[in-house]
Write an enzyme that holds these catalytic residues in place. Sequence first.
Site, PDB file in Angstrom:
ATOM      1  N   GLU A 258      43.921  47.581  35.430  1.00  0.00           N
ATOM      2  CA  GLU A 258      44.101  46.615  36.521  1.00  0.00           C
ATOM      3  C   GLU A 258      45.460  46.833  37.190  1.00  0.00           C
ATOM      4  OE1 GLU A 258      43.547  42.685  34.969  1.00  0.00           O
ATOM      5  OE2 GLU A 258      41.480  43.038  34.372  1.00  0.00           O
ATOM      6  N   HIS A 277      40.243  39.695  38.650  1.00  0.00           N
ATOM      7  CA  HIS A 277      40.852  38.971  37.526  1.00  0.00           C
ATOM      8  C   HIS A 277      41.404  37.629  38.009  1.00  0.00           C
ATOM      9  CE1 HIS A 277      42.994  39.525  33.384  1.00  0.00           C
ATOM     10  NE2 HIS A 277      42.539  38.294  33.561  1.00  0.00           N
TER      11      HIS A 277
END
Length: 305
Positions: A258, A277
């Site tokens: 990420e 997220h």
Amino acid sequence: MRVQFVDANDTLAAVTEELLRSCDLPVGINRNPSIKPEDLPGILDGAEIMIVDHTALPASVAESCKGLKHVVFLGTGARSYMNPEELSRYDIRVHTIKGYGDTAVAECTIALMWASAKSFSEMDRGMREGSWLRRDGVQLTGKTLGLIGFGGIAAEVARMALGCGMTVLAWNRTPKVHQGVQFVSLEKLLSDSHVVSLHLLLNDDTKNFLSRERIGVMRPGAILINTARGALVDEGAMIEALRLGRIAHAGLDVFTVEPLPAGHPLTGLPNVTLSAHSAFRTPEASENLIGAALDHCRRIIATGR
């Protein structure tokens, strides 16, 4: 003791400043969420307590953070960013926060489940490109949802799914009982569930928990939802199963790396709904999160632990 919030985005910085108005805590706020680990010694500048949202803290950097004794991690997934056992060798203790966003993450789980069942993201993309792209959806009422791991978030997901007329199965590493939920073996959950949703903490035992072999046990054409941690799933095996249609659709809020890199294989699959997220990102959850972090800081300052 001095506290430094090292990587506050605008939302969390504003919440922190608002909560600090009603208490006397020595908290500095660095309003740059895009720092690198090597920036931490300078940002901390000798602070004993670090509040951190998403910045990694390798042991090699921690060694240079003179005075640092406590890390208050904003969430439960600290191990994705640091190794608490390694940090303990430098007398640095890691504190995590549970339960602050159970309802927020559960709502995102349910939202991804419905979006996946109805192929909303694929139709949305097609229509924006000028195509009248119609897809058949899955009727979830009467279907079976399987929850892998059963903590506070999964309990909220179960409550919502039961209200939608779904059957809810669950598997947990330790025995649990919850009204309306049938606790079964992992193999039965995988084979019987139309939707499988992950709710495990990430650690050495759960990394790649949903392995190629376990994906192979899943009901053909099932939907996979992950709002926990990306590394819980064998990503390559998941992508292969999506391409083959063995997994009909995946609704993903978390990823192995990420931010998700540009051109990642997941971005090119039509049967994937992606979220950055952000399951926990609601005003209510943010206030709960920062309030709990400041409570940790008060306790540490008062007791030294």
